[in-house]
Design a protein around this motif. Structure first.
Motif, PDB file in Angstrom:
ATOM      1  N   UNK A 159     -11.540  39.267  27.040  1.00 20.17           N
ATOM      2  CA  UNK A 159     -10.771  38.114  27.536  1.00 20.17           C
ATOM      3  C   UNK A 159     -11.605  36.845  27.376  1.00 20.17           C
ATOM      4  N   UNK A 160     -11.161  35.964  26.470  1.00 19.61           N
ATOM      5  CA  UNK A 160     -11.924  34.753  26.191  1.00 19.61           C
ATOM      6  C   UNK A 160     -11.218  33.516  26.733  1.00 19.61           C
ATOM      7  N   UNK A 161     -12.030  32.487  26.989  1.00 16.13           N
ATOM      8  CA  UNK A 161     -11.497  31.206  27.437  1.00 16.13           C
ATOM      9  C   UNK A 161     -11.983  30.103  26.498  1.00 16.13           C
ATOM     10  N   UNK A 162     -11.341  29.924  25.347  1.00 16.66           N
ATOM     11  CA  UNK A 162     -11.670  28.773  24.520  1.00 16.66           C
ATOM     12  C   UNK A 162     -11.245  27.483  25.232  1.00 16.66           C
ATOM     13  N   UNK A 163     -12.187  26.556  25.370  1.00 17.97           N
ATOM     14  CA  UNK A 163     -11.941  25.305  26.085  1.00 17.97           C
ATOM     15  C   UNK A 163     -11.896  24.179  25.051  1.00 17.97           C
ATOM     16  N   UNK A 164     -10.728  23.629  24.828  1.00 15.01           N
ATOM     17  CA  UNK A 164     -10.539  22.593  23.812  1.00 15.01           C
ATOM     18  C   UNK A 164     -10.754  21.237  24.462  1.00 15.01           C
ATOM     19  N   UNK A 165     -11.777  20.510  24.008  1.00 17.28           N
ATOM     20  CA  UNK A 165     -12.160  19.232  24.593  1.00 17.28           C
ATOM     21  C   UNK A 165     -11.587  18.104  23.741  1.00 17.28           C
ATOM     22  N   UNK A 166     -10.935  17.135  24.387  1.00 14.01           N
ATOM     23  CA  UNK A 166     -10.357  16.029  23.622  1.00 14.01           C
ATOM     24  C   UNK A 166     -10.268  14.774  24.482  1.00 14.01           C
ATOM     25  N   UNK A 221      -3.588  22.629  35.609  1.00 14.54           N
ATOM     26  CA  UNK A 221      -3.270  22.480  34.192  1.00 14.54           C
ATOM     27  C   UNK A 221      -2.933  21.037  33.833  1.00 14.54           C
ATOM     28  N   UNK A 222      -2.631  20.217  34.849  1.00 20.01           N
ATOM     29  CA  UNK A 222      -2.340  18.789  34.631  1.00 20.01           C
ATOM     30  C   UNK A 222      -1.231  18.589  33.597  1.00 20.01           C
ATOM     31  N   UNK A 248      -5.882  18.537  19.025  1.00 18.08           N
ATOM     32  CA  UNK A 248      -6.229  19.471  20.102  1.00 18.08           C
ATOM     33  C   UNK A 248      -5.053  20.395  20.417  1.00 18.08           C
ATOM     34  N   UNK A 249      -3.845  19.842  20.481  1.00 18.02           N
ATOM     35  CA  UNK A 249      -2.676  20.668  20.755  1.00 18.02           C
ATOM     36  C   UNK A 249      -2.380  21.609  19.591  1.00 18.02           C
ATOM     37  N   UNK A 250      -2.637  21.152  18.373  1.00 18.19           N
ATOM     38  CA  UNK A 250      -2.483  22.048  17.225  1.00 18.19           C
ATOM     39  C   UNK A 250      -3.455  23.217  17.324  1.00 18.19           C
ATOM     40  N   UNK A 251      -4.699  22.921  17.706  1.00 17.34           N
ATOM     41  CA  UNK A 251      -5.696  23.985  17.877  1.00 17.34           C
ATOM     42  C   UNK A 251      -5.280  24.958  18.978  1.00 17.34           C
ATOM     43  N   UNK A 275     -18.065  22.349  34.190  1.00 16.01           N
ATOM     44  CA  UNK A 275     -19.142  21.670  33.463  1.00 16.01           C
ATOM     45  C   UNK A 275     -18.640  21.118  32.129  1.00 16.01           C
ATOM     46  N   UNK A 276     -17.900  21.930  31.372  1.00 20.98           N
ATOM     47  CA  UNK A 276     -17.359  21.466  30.094  1.00 20.98           C
ATOM     48  C   UNK A 276     -16.316  20.378  30.321  1.00 20.98           C
ATOM     49  N   UNK A 277     -15.621  20.462  31.431  1.00 19.31           N
ATOM     50  CA  UNK A 277     -14.590  19.472  31.759  1.00 19.31           C
ATOM     51  C   UNK A 277     -15.165  18.062  31.880  1.00 19.31           C
ATOM     52  N   UNK A 278     -16.464  17.972  32.148  1.00 21.40           N
ATOM     53  CA  UNK A 278     -17.104  16.668  32.230  1.00 21.40           C
ATOM     54  C   UNK A 278     -17.252  16.003  30.864  1.00 21.40           C
ATOM     55  N   UNK A 279     -17.027  16.779  29.794  1.00 22.26           N
ATOM     56  CA  UNK A 279     -17.147  16.241  28.444  1.00 22.26           C
ATOM     57  C   UNK A 279     -15.854  15.583  27.966  1.00 22.26           C
ATOM     58  N   UNK A 280     -14.755  15.807  28.656  1.00 23.59           N
ATOM     59  CA  UNK A 280     -13.467  15.246  28.263  1.00 23.59           C
ATOM     60  C   UNK A 280     -12.339  16.044  28.886  1.00 23.59           C
ATOM     61  N   UNK A 281     -11.108  15.675  28.554  1.00 27.75           N
ATOM     62  CA  UNK A 281      -9.967  16.451  29.025  1.00 27.75           C
ATOM     63  C   UNK A 281      -9.959  17.811  28.321  1.00 27.75           C
ATOM     64  N   UNK A 282      -9.396  18.809  29.008  1.00 25.31           N
ATOM     65  CA  UNK A 282      -9.415  20.171  28.472  1.00 25.31           C
ATOM     66  C   UNK A 282      -8.013  20.727  28.292  1.00 25.31           C
TER      67      UNK A 282
END
Length: 455
Positions: A374-381, A33-34, A392-395, A327-334
């Protein structure tokens, strides 16, 4: 945490079991989770036996020092984030496993990987179903701590459905055994289940007795490519209303393209959504289920439907789904969500997440164990962009608010940890929070086990 001399603990354990090297401790401060607020542990302890865990816990209890228990560090909710001055107790070296074919059980220490339990069972013609996407790198202890789920849980259930017994070290150092190898047991309160999903708050699990089932037939796979997320979500509703698939997974356009960039599988980059379904029904029933899934996919607007009975081809598509987060993590922090809703609310949840993404002007990729909601919305920022980080934190919070509003949950399988605890009272209410605190107080009156998680 109090400043105390760690030497007596080191003397009471085998040489090298207690580590204070700052360079080593740095690697144990955060889980996946960093958490930016991670502390620095006083020491790292890597026991091998239950008795060594007891020695550590008794020393901590006598000195008022907290304990954070960690498995492989794959937690996505900050459940294994270090606390300043606390002991980081890693179960990574507790790796024994024994298969009992007579009772169809596996007795496993917590440091055994989920994949290793599966492999040990497979050698005896048996199967351990729960399969988190990180099954190759997550441990059974961590799975028990969060009541982990996975891809096949739509049909076969989650970790708690396979935990028959536990050995647990309590906050005062006592070791207790709960449950056993029997399939049915109504003796006393269901305390075994109390510890599954308790995120290290009530005790430290040092042994798990897992129920195994006979190996299933090879699955047939159906893949559907859809023009829109809504079409795919409506297909999920119809399928789950008519059959119980062995797997029913969802990927949106962002995750499809991210996986294609990483794996080069010739996925349709123009697709709005992708569904991967499987049937492992016996005999001709599998063909009937596959035909039904194909028909439903087509009727709900799938532009392409592909099916195969070849296990390797099917595994390629499940591997694509498992690869979505990295894979999505390569687009930015999650910021990784884990919200679930009653299955009928799945299309509404996905639509609402899309609206939040547009409103907050952030990228949110949605992947899902769609068959169980069960969904995993991945917020990229971009963490270097202060305004985008704020949005991103608001989302992140708004997505959880929506899940609660729709009668769902802030976590289907990752746990509350430290990152989601602010939203837990909104989901369960003050009376349940008071009950939770009372149970914690009864079993850990000094609050030394995993301080800062959930409560």
């Amino acid at each position: 945490m109090p400043t105390v001399d760690i030497a007596p603990l080191a003397d009471a354990l085998p040489d090298g079991m207690v580590v204070t090297d700052p360079d080593v401790l740095e690697g144990y401060r955060r889980d996946r989770a960093q958490d930016p607020d991670a502390g620095t542990p006083r020491a790292l302890v890597r026991p091998i036996t239950t008795e060594q865990v007891q020695t550590t816990v008794r020393w901590c209890a006598a000195n008022g020092v907290g304990i954070v228990t960690r498995g492989a560090g794959t937690s996505l909710s900050g459940g294994a984030t270090a606390v300043d001055g606390a002991i980081m107790l890693s179960t990574e070296k507790m790796r024994q496993i024994v298969i009992d074919t007579g009772t169809r059980t596996a007795v496993s220490q917590p440091g055994v990987f989920n994949a290793e339990v599966k492999e040990a069972a497979r050698a005896h013609g048996l199967w351990y179903p729960p399969d988190p996407s990180s099954f190759e790198i997550c441990t059974i202890g961590g799975n028990v701590a969060t009541n982990a789920g996975g891809l096949c849980c739509v049909k076969y259930g989650v970790t708690t459905d396979y935990v028959l017994g536990l050995q647990v070290v309590l906050a005062d150092g006592r070791a207790v055994r709960l449950g056993g190898k029997q399939l049915k047991d109504s003796a006393g309160l269901p305390l075994t289940k109390l510890f599954v999903g308790s995120e290290g708050l009530l005790g430290i699990v040092t042994e798990v007795t897992l129920r195994l089932i006979p190996a299933q037939a090879a699955a047939s796979t159906v893949v559907g490519t859809f023009g829109s997320v809504r079409q795919a979500a409506e297909a999920v509703l119809e399928i789950t209303g008519r059959i119980r698939p062995a797997l029913l997974e969802f990927m949106d356009k962002v995750s499809i393209n991210a996986v294609e960039d990483m794996l080069h599988m010739d996925l349709d980059r123009d697709a709005g959504a992708l569904l991967v379904a499987q049937s492992d029904a016996p005999g001709p029933a599998a063909a009937a289920e596959v035909a039904l899934i194909e028909e439903v996919f087509g009727r709900h607007g799938a532009s392409e439907v592909f099916s195969t009975a070849d296990p390797d081809e099917g595994e390629a598509f499940t591997a694509a789904r498992r690869a979505a987060i990295p894979a999505v993590e390569r687009l930015g922090s999650l910021l990784l969500e884990d919200v679930g809703v009653p299955i009928a609310m799945l299309p509404v949840l996905i639509d609402r997440v899309g609206a939040i993404a547009a409103d907050e002007r952030v990228m949110i990729s949605v992947i899902a164990h769609a068959g169980d909601g069960n969904t995993h919305p991945l917020i990229v920022f971009d963490p270097d962009d202060a305004d985008e980080t704020r949005r991103a934190h608001s989302a992140f919070g708004r997505v959880m608010d929506v899940a609660i509003e729709l009668g769902g949950t802030i976590t289907g399988e990752h746990g509350v940890g430290r990152l989601k605890k602010a939203w837990l009272p909104d989901q369960v209410g003050p009376d349940v929070m008071a009950m939770t605190a009372a149970i914690k107080k009864a079993l850990d009156p000094d609050g030394l086990l995993n301080p800062g998680v959930l409560l």
